[in-house]
Structure formats: structure tokens, C-alpha cells
Design a protein around this motif. Structure first.
Motif, PDB file in Angstrom:
ATOM      1  N   ARG A   1      48.376  29.866  44.273  1.00  0.00           N
ATOM      2  CA  ARG A   1      47.148  29.138  44.588  1.00  0.00           C
ATOM      3  C   ARG A   1      47.463  27.900  45.453  1.00  0.00           C
ATOM      4  O   ARG A   1      46.718  27.565  46.382  1.00  0.00           O
ATOM      5  N   ARG A   2      48.582  27.246  45.123  1.00  0.00           N
ATOM      6  CA  ARG A   2      48.962  26.068  45.911  1.00  0.00           C
ATOM      7  C   ARG A   2      49.237  26.441  47.369  1.00  0.00           C
ATOM      8  O   ARG A   2      48.761  25.793  48.300  1.00  0.00           O
TER       9      ARG A   2
ATOM     10  N   LEU B   1      44.751  37.165  45.538  1.00  0.00           N
ATOM     11  CA  LEU B   1      44.015  36.240  46.401  1.00  0.00           C
ATOM     12  C   LEU B   1      42.526  36.544  46.397  1.00  0.00           C
ATOM     13  O   LEU B   1      41.672  35.621  46.439  1.00  0.00           O
TER      14      LEU B   1
ATOM     15  N   SER C   1      39.990  31.790  37.511  1.00  0.00           N
ATOM     16  CA  SER C   1      41.059  30.823  37.256  1.00  0.00           C
ATOM     17  C   SER C   1      42.386  31.555  37.073  1.00  0.00           C
ATOM     18  O   SER C   1      42.448  32.783  36.923  1.00  0.00           O
ATOM     19  N   ASP C   2      43.439  30.740  37.034  1.00  0.00           N
ATOM     20  CA  ASP C   2      44.775  31.327  36.821  1.00  0.00           C
ATOM     21  C   ASP C   2      44.863  31.985  35.444  1.00  0.00           C
ATOM     22  O   ASP C   2      45.544  32.999  35.264  1.00  0.00           O
TER      23      ASP C   2
ATOM     24  N   LEU D   1      41.951  30.599  50.800  1.00  0.00           N
ATOM     25  CA  LEU D   1      40.943  30.734  49.755  1.00  0.00           C
ATOM     26  C   LEU D   1      39.517  30.545  50.277  1.00  0.00           C
ATOM     27  O   LEU D   1      38.565  30.670  49.492  1.00  0.00           O
TER      28      LEU D   1
ATOM     29  N   ALA E   1      50.864  32.456  39.463  1.00  0.00           N
ATOM     30  CA  ALA E   1      49.542  32.369  40.066  1.00  0.00           C
ATOM     31  C   ALA E   1      49.256  30.945  40.542  1.00  0.00           C
ATOM     32  O   ALA E   1      48.630  30.725  41.586  1.00  0.00           O
ATOM     33  N   SER E   2      49.729  29.960  39.766  1.00  0.00           N
ATOM     34  CA  SER E   2      49.543  28.575  40.162  1.00  0.00           C
ATOM     35  C   SER E   2      50.269  28.261  41.460  1.00  0.00           C
ATOM     36  O   SER E   2      49.743  27.578  42.346  1.00  0.00           O
TER      37      SER E   2
ATOM     38  N   ALA F   1      48.203  29.129  48.953  1.00  0.00           N
ATOM     39  CA  ALA F   1      46.989  29.642  49.585  1.00  0.00           C
ATOM     40  C   ALA F   1      46.056  28.508  49.998  1.00  0.00           C
ATOM     41  O   ALA F   1      45.387  28.571  51.042  1.00  0.00           O
ATOM     42  N   THR F   2      46.020  27.438  49.184  1.00  0.00           N
ATOM     43  CA  THR F   2      45.179  26.297  49.527  1.00  0.00           C
ATOM     44  C   THR F   2      45.700  25.608  50.784  1.00  0.00           C
ATOM     45  O   THR F   2      44.942  25.224  51.682  1.00  0.00           O
TER      46      THR F   2
ATOM     47  N   MET G   1      41.109  35.062  43.325  1.00  0.00           N
ATOM     48  CA  MET G   1      41.019  33.600  43.455  1.00  0.00           C
ATOM     49  C   MET G   1      39.836  33.206  44.330  1.00  0.00           C
ATOM     50  O   MET G   1      39.132  32.218  44.038  1.00  0.00           O
ATOM     51  N   ARG G   2      39.605  33.954  45.385  1.00  0.00           N
ATOM     52  CA  ARG G   2      38.499  33.625  46.288  1.00  0.00           C
ATOM     53  C   ARG G   2      37.146  33.882  45.622  1.00  0.00           C
ATOM     54  O   ARG G   2      36.123  33.303  46.001  1.00  0.00           O
TER      55      ARG G   2
END
Length: 516
Positions: A35-36, A8, A16-17, A44, A31-32, A38-39, A11-12
Motif C-alpha cells: 500500500r505504501r 491492488l 483495508s489491509d 490507488l 499488504a502494508s 502504491a500510494t 485496495m482501490r
């Protein structure tokens, strides 16, 4: 959660993934998905702090999938009860098949038992002991030793006593776990430490505990007497609870793993010499894993002076055992025989044996004392313990009979010697019977009866008895020609010499003059 936090953070920072996957932190697909999530959660945003691990775990792990029910669930209570009783898994599977028509495999039972063990982990408590408070004792299997002198190959056992506070230990290799060995090892261990602990924790071996019980164990009488002599308390472990003396259990394993490998022993004495040296040099000076100190140093500085002093006179180890007195007025102890009063035949007697003596008790009364015998088959007998008839027979041996016969008279002595000179029959009882006739008829009549029996060449007990019973000893026997011997002289009974025969012929013949 620490791993997720790292991803995380990347990502912040705008990675990218693909970059995260290339760095080896997490695969692109995972990771994708992260990211979903976390969004959606707003993780993020660099202006907001990352959530706590508990929040991350609750969101990322998601709801648990319901586990499928085991085919053994209907028998859960029965299987759990059997497992607690220590019944083997194969036996449980056979009982389910036989009694309940279970169609599953043994593997299903094995997996179910593993789940039972994992679902109920057992917590323990580490016990703390004061200096000089407790010593733990145990036996362990030792090596087979070949004596280089005799060639004998024998098995051995480790006797180990560990002081619970300092972990300093005494160890000795012995041939057996019998009571004398057990008591002797305690004595040498106390002398090695230079003192006695307040309490000794033991297992339930027969040399120490005759009846294992959680509440009321029964202590072997010999061991109890040794404890009284040295002044320590015996603390038996509950049945099937060896962890109650875990420190000596660990000591036995340490000896097996560290001392035994790659060593050669020429004899039992050589093995014990090496073991004693190893304890004082290697084991005593290692850094113990729990105390983080050297056992020998901790013992010398904090425990040795706390131990109770040894008694001025060491109690002599004694073995107590219960034995039955047989009909021969002897009981058997350690393959040797010891007499006791004949009135106690068939009764159970207590035997107290030391290295030098054997004491026999009946209802707390000392009834016999013997020197200790060690060679199998040896016998210690006191004539006072035998029945009177047997004593009389043993005491009236041939020498006694000859002495009594000489006191009665020459004819009696001659008859007794004739009985003992028989080449086929043992005439001891006959000789005793002849001597015994003096009590009823007197020595004078017995001497006369013996003379008559000798004259008629019948030196037997029945002959002498008949002569006395019929009073024939009072009669004057018919005159016997002087040319005949009065007693058996080693020649024919009625043998006469040529001179006797010719003299008799000349006396009985009348000579007439010759007609020529």
C-alpha cells in the motif's frame, strides 16, 4: 504480477489491509508495504489504469542484491573445460586439491557444476520426416526368460524399429546383438511393414558400425551388403548423440513400461507372440502423444503405400569377417573349421557366411566354398587345399596299400598283411614305403625281395629295402628243407612234427643184427 494486481484492485475498492489478509490474499505486513509503494506511485487512484506488468515488476522487485562470489571463481575456466570433457565432479575436486591447494569441500564443486549446467540450457529442434523417409533402430535390455520346457534361464534384448512419421513400430525379443541377429531382425521388420524406408538411423553398435566417427563412420561390411540388397541408406548417429534417434528411444521406453510389467513368458517364442499381439492391438491403436493419432491408422493411411517395395528375392543375410589361415590349412569361424589353400597359410582371408554356405576370399578372389557347419568343433576339409605330402599320406590308407600289394604279387601282399596284423605298432608308413620301392626297383624285384624277407621271417620295410639295395633278391636262396614251412604259418618257425623227426632218424641209422 497477477497476484499483485488482485491485491491492488481490492485496495482501490476501499478494503483495508486486515480485510485483504482475512481474505487470504496477502499478509498484513506485506499488504502494508504494498500500500505504501502504491500510494507513492499513484496506483490507488481509481481514475487511473493500473500499470503494465513490466512496470509493476520493475518497481516491486527492486534492485537485486549482489551475489557473493564463489570460492571456485578463480578456477572457472579450468572447471568449465573439465566439465565439458565429461570429467566427474569428484575427480575435479581431487585435482583442485592436489594441484592448486583448494581447501573447499566437494559440495562446493557440486553446486558450482550445477550452476554451470543451469547457466547454459541447451535448446533442441524437433525434426519432421516425410512418410516412408526414415526408420530408427535401437536395442534395449529385455527380461530374463525361463523356458518352461528345458528349464533354461537366459537374458534377452529388444530389437525395435520405429517409423519416424507414423510412429508405427516393429519389435522382437532376441538373445544377443550379434551380426546374424541384427541382419535377421531387419529382414523381418521390413516384411512386417511390407516395405523399406529410404533411410535407417542406427546407433554405433559393432554389428552396424565398426568405427564410430562424426564425419566418416565405417559401416560393417555385412550390414552394408544388406542395405544394398534392400535399397536403403544407413545413417549412423554421431558418437554420444542418442537423441538423434529419440523416437525409437521413446519406443523402447514405452515397451519397457507398458508391455513388460505383469507379464509371464513360457519361452522366447511365447514372448514374441505376445509382443506382436501387443504391437498390433495396444501400441498401434493408442493415441500418440505427439501426432495425436493412432500409429497403426496413420501408417495404413499415409505411409504404407509410400514405402519402397520389397525386392522380388530377399537378399540372403551374410556375415563378413576377417580370419587368419592357420598352419593346419584351416581357419576358425563360429567355433567351426574350414580349409583353404595351403599357399595362403598365415594370411588374412575374408569369410562370407550365410545360413547354408561359407565362402572364403583372398584379395577379392573366391578360394574356397564349404557347406555351413553349426555344431562346435565340426570341420569341413577339401583335400585340394592340403599340401601334396599330406594328401599323399591321407590317400594311401591301408586299403590302398593292400590293393597295390595284390597287384604286385602274392608275396608282397603277404608281407603287407603281416605288417598290418602287428598288434603294437601302426605300420602304415612302413607299408607305404614298401609299395613305394616299386617305383625305383620295379614290381618283379620287389616281389622277389618280399619273398626273401618272408623266408627269413623279417617282414619289415628295412629288410626289403636292404635286400633290394644289395641285390640279394637276384640270388637264389639256399635250399630249405621241405619239412620246414616257407613262411610264418602261425606255429613255431623251426617246429617239426613227430613223424618228420622219426622218419629222419630211420634214414640216418644203420641197423646191425643183434648178437643174440
Amino acid at each position: 504480477m497477477f497476484h499483485y494486481r488482485q491485491v491492488l484492485a481490492h485496495m482501490r475498492s476501499g478494503q483495508s489491509d486486515r480485510q485483504i489478509a482475512k481474505a487470504g490474499l496477502m499478509g498484513r505486513a506485506k499488504a502494508s508495504e504494498l500500500r505504501r509503494i502504491a500510494t507513492e506511485q499513484g496506483w490507488l487512484d481509481p481514475r487511473r489504469p493500473l500499470p503494465e506488468d513490466q512496470t509493476l515488476a520493475a518497481v516491486l522487485k527492486g534492485p537485486k542484491r549482489p551475489a557473493s562470489e564463489s570460492i571456485l571463481a578463480p578456477y572457472h575456466d579450468k572447471i568449465k573445460s573439465w566439465h565439458q570433457q565429461g570429467i566427474a565432479g569428484t575427480t575435479i575436486h581431487q585435482a583442485l586439491v592436489r594441484n592448486y591447494g583448494f581447501t573447499g569441500s566437494y559440495s562446493a564443486v557440486r553446486r558450482y557444476l550445477q550452476q554451470l549446467k543451469a547457466s547454459a540450457p541447451e535448446a533442441t529442434v524437433m525434426l519432421d520426416f516425410k512418410p516412408g523417409e526414415v526408420a530408427q533402430v535401437d536395442f534395449g535390455k529385455g527380461p530374463k526368460i525361463t523356458d518352461t520346457t528345458t528349464g533354461e534361464i537366459f537374458s534377452t534384448w529388444f530389437f525395435v524399429m520405429t517409423l519416424a512419421f507414423s510412429r508405427h513400430q516393429y519389435a522382437e525379443l532376441v538373445r544377443d546383438q550379434k551380426i546374424p541377429t541384427w541382419l535377421g531382425c531387419h529382414r523381418r521388420a521390413f516384411e512386417f511393414f511390407g516395405g523399406v524406408p529410404e533411410k535407417v538411423v542406427v546407433d554405433n553398435l559393432k554389428s552396424a558400425i565398426t568405427k564410430a566417427c562424426w564425419r566418416d563412420p565405417k559401416v560393417q561390411r555385412s550390414y552394408a551388403e544388406l542395405a544394398q540388397g534392400y535399397g536403403f541408406l544407413i545413417s549412423p548417429c554421431p558418437p554420444n548423440e542418442p537423441r538423434k534417434k529419440g523416437r525409437v528411444e521413446a519406443g523402447v521406453k514405452y515397451i519397457k513400461r507398458s508391455f513388460l510389467p505383469l507379464r509371464r513368458f513360457r519361452s522366447l517364442a511365447d514372448a514374441n507372440r505376445q509382443l506382436r499381439q501387443w504391437i498390433l492391438e495396444t501400441a498401434g491403436n493408442r493415441i500418440h502423444g505427439t501426432t495425436k493419432q493412432k500409429p497403426l491408422t496413420l501408417f495404413a493411411e499415409a505411409e504404407k503405400h509410400i514405402l519402397r517395395p520389397l525386392p522380388d528375392r530377399a537378399p540372403e543375410p551374410a556375415v563378413w569377417s576377417l580370419h587368419k589361415l592357420h598352419g593346419n590349412c584351416h581357419l576358425q569361424f563360429e567355433k567351426c573349421f574350414y580349409s583353404a589353400p595351403y599357399r595362403l597359410v598365415g594370411k588374412e582371408l575374408w569369410v562370407k557366411a550365410t545360413e547354408t554356405t561359407v565362402r572364403i576370399f583372398h584379395e577379392h578372389e573366391l578360394v574356397a566354398l564349404h557347406p555351413r557347419k553349426h555344431r562346435p568343433g565340426e570341420k569341413s576339409t577339401s583335400t585340394a587345399h592340403l599340401p601334396p605330402d599330406a594328401v599323399a599320406y591321407l590317400m594311401r590308407d591301408p586299403q590302398w596299400c593292400l590293393r597295390r600289394a595284390e597287384a604286385i604279387g602274392p608275396n608282397c601282399s603277404r608281407l603287407i598283411r603281416s605288417l598290418f596284423s602287428h598288434r603294437v605298432t601302426d605300420n602304415l608308413r612302413a607299408a607305404q614305403g614298401v609299395i613305394g620301392l616299386a617305383r625305383k626297383y620295379g614290381q618283379v624285384r620287389l616281389e622277389a625281395a618280399c619273398r626273401r624277407a618272408i623266408i627269413f621271417d623279417s617282414p619289415k620295410y628295412i629288410t626289403v629295402k636292404t635286400i633290394l639295395a644289395k641285390g640279394l633278391d637276384q640270388e637264389i636262396p639256399d635250399p630249405v628243407p621241405t619239412r620246414l614251412p616257407l613262411a610264418y604259418t602261425g606255429k613255431g618257425r623251426f617246429q617239426r612234427t613227430y613223424q618228420v623227426i622219426t622218419a629222419s632218424h630211420r634214414e640216418d641209422t644203420i641197423c646191425t643184427p643183434c648178437p643174440n
